[in-house]
Design an enzyme around this catalytic site. Structure first.
Site, short mmCIF file in Angstrom:
data_model
loop_
_atom_site.label_atom_id
_atom_site.label_comp_id
_atom_site.label_asym_id
_atom_site.label_seq_id
_atom_site.Cartn_x
_atom_site.Cartn_y
_atom_site.Cartn_z
N HIS A 1 0.85 -1.18 0.00
CA HIS A 1 0.00 0.00 0.00
C HIS A 1 0.89 1.24 0.00
O HIS A 1 1.94 1.23 0.63
CB HIS A 1 -0.91 0.02 1.24
CG HIS A 1 -2.06 0.94 1.09
ND1 HIS A 1 -1.98 2.28 1.40
CD2 HIS A 1 -3.31 0.72 0.61
CE1 HIS A 1 -3.14 2.84 1.13
NE2 HIS A 1 -3.97 1.92 0.65
N ASP B 1 -7.86 -5.65 0.29
CA ASP B 1 -8.34 -6.54 -0.78
C ASP B 1 -7.91 -7.99 -0.62
O ASP B 1 -8.36 -8.85 -1.37
CB ASP B 1 -7.85 -6.02 -2.14
CG ASP B 1 -8.56 -4.74 -2.53
OD1 ASP B 1 -9.76 -4.66 -2.28
OD2 ASP B 1 -7.91 -3.84 -3.07
#
Ligand code: CMC
Length: 432
Positions: free
Chosen positions: A308, A366
């Site tokens: 991320h 996710d």
């Protein structure tokens, strides 16, 4: 209090320039470089906005090193535990948690706008039956501006509010319709007696010939997932919405732009990519081979659901979804789900691998969400569309915040031109 300043010196003779340093409530200070060009004739260079704050915002705060996420100051863990999605949507939109009366009114408002114009249904027949739901969402959400143009004055706060609840109410309907169109079943009208998440499941899985009762455990799981995806400050799709909106474009067009940006596998499309990756790995015994491919720079494989831009620690949403995953799999009798076991094993191996440790790559939101969706019976191609359903709240709140900001200007980055210098035009018959 003395003003904090940052000084920029140059080795090319350009005089030193001072810039104010701004502090927020939490998080890193920012250097206000707006006067940079005027003072020095130079721009900054920051592809991917790695070090650039594009706006002031009061909505969402992330501490990426500590793995903290808050909406309007409330930790995500508490919101996911105690609220339902519309309560969180109200908070994100209005800045405060609703009291009982406000919540009741907001629930009613959204519930009474879930139907879409009947003519909108005709759009679907223009798509192939196997159209990807995100392709359908890009088109149909953009088309809402052709149906709801009675409230499109972006300078009128009331009009902005109307567009906000219309979008929050209608995007689940449009998404469920894209699924029904895919599978060739009749569209199911929304039911105002159901909660937001239960209504969505009903529009997805009910058929006219049978009674469908949404399972409360699965409803709660979906609701929690929607909460976890509702906003995430200035991510790619939200920045896209803001940039599209900065020109004065209408909110439905801006949301369609957000959907387009979300679709990519580096962003919201990662949930679909994770499931495809797990299917490709197939078995715990193949994890080593897959990780080796990810580490091989020539191969271009990614560990989807990992990494991320902001989190250099475990994404707090991933932790909560992992818990939801256990609950849902237990409920649907898939406690020994092979895919979930594979994901857990993959996570463990990656977290112990030097490549991922060195780069601070952890599971993101996710990584486990697709396993929950799959257990809910949602097809893989619809995963990113569910993300869009939730993120609509963040997009519209951020769009509204931008329009209300007196400092708002059209988004217009500059560039460092590295193409050819001025050259003489060559007529066509003299070109080689
Ligand atoms: N698998 C393998 N290597 C990775 C991964 C990954 N998932 N993520 C980052 N890296 C490597 C990257 O190659 C780079 O290595 P090096 O320094 O040797 O060049 C290093 O880690 C730093 O990565 P980056 O590309 O500079 O990081 P970024 O901030 O530009 O990208 C990201 C962030 C999310 C796009 C990226 O981590 C990624 O593509 N992850 C997989 C897709 C994914 O799961 N996306 C969902 C994000 S969370 C939900 C959402 O908000 O949409």
């Amino acid at each position: 209090m003395t003003e904090k300043l940052a000084s920029l010196t140059f080795s090319d003779g350009t005089p030193k320039a001072d810039f104010p340093v701004m502090s927020g409530t939490m998080g890193a200070d920012v250097v206000d470089i707006r006067p940079l060009y005027g003072k020095t004739g130079k721009f900054t260079y920051d592809p991917g906005f790695i070090s650039t704050a594009s706006c002031l915002s009061k909505i969402t705060y992330i501490d990426g090193d500590a793995g903290i996420l808050m909406y309007r100051g409330y930790p995500i863990e508490e919101l996911a535990e105690h609220c339902d999605f519309l309560e969180v949507a109200y908070l994100i939109l209005n800045g405060e948690l609703p009291n009982k009366k406000q919540k009741h009114e907001f629930d009613n408002l959204v519930a009474h706008h879930t139907m879409v114009h009947e003519q909108l249904a005709r759009f679907y027949s223009g798509f192939r039956r196997d159209a990807h739901p995100m392709a359908v969402l890009c088109g149909v959400i953009g088309a809402l501006s052709a149906f709801y143009h009675d409230a499109l004055d972006i300078n009128d706060p009331r009009h902005r509010d109307i567009s906000a609840f219309r979008l929050i109410a209608k995007v689940p309907t449009i998404t469920a319709m894209s699924y029904k169109y895919n599978v060739g079943q009749p569209f199911i009208y929304p039911r105002n007696d159901l909660s937001y998440a239960a209504n969505f499941l009903n529009m997805m899985f009910a058929v006219p010939c049978e009674k469908y009762e949404p399972n409360p455990v699965l409803v709660r799981a979906l609701d929690r997932i929607l909460i976890l995806h509702a906003d995430h400050e200035q991510n790619a799709s939200t920045s896209t919405v803001r940039l599209a909106g900065s020109s004065g474009a209408n909110p439905f067009a801006c949301m369609a732009a957000g959907v387009a940006s979300l679709w990519g596998p580096a962003h919201g499309g990662a949930n679909e990519a994770v499931l495809k990756m797990l299917a490709e790995i197939g078995d715990v015994s193949n994890i080593g081979k897959y990780i080796a491919r990810v580490k091989d720079r020539q191969d271009h494989s990614m560990l989807y659901g990992f990494g991320h831009r902001v989190y250099k620690n475990y994404d707090p949403r991933a932790k909560l979804i992992q818990r939801t995953c256990h609950e849902v799999l237990e409920e649907v009798g898939l406690k020994d789900d092979k895919l979930f076991k594979l994901a857990l094993a993959l996570e463990k191996i990656a977290l112990e691998d030097d490549y991922f440790i060195k780069r601070k790559l952890y599971p993101n939101v996710d990584f486990y969400s697709g396993i929950v969706y799959k257990a809910l019976g949602i097809p893989v191609s619809l995963f990113t569309a569910i993300f869009a359903v939730a993120r609509t709240v963040g997009w519209i709140a951020q769009w509204n915040e931008m329009i209300s900001d007196p400092d708002q200007k059209i988004g217009r980055p500059r560039q460092l031109y590295v193409g050819p210098g001025k050259r003489a035009f060559v007529p066509m018959d003299e070109r080689k």
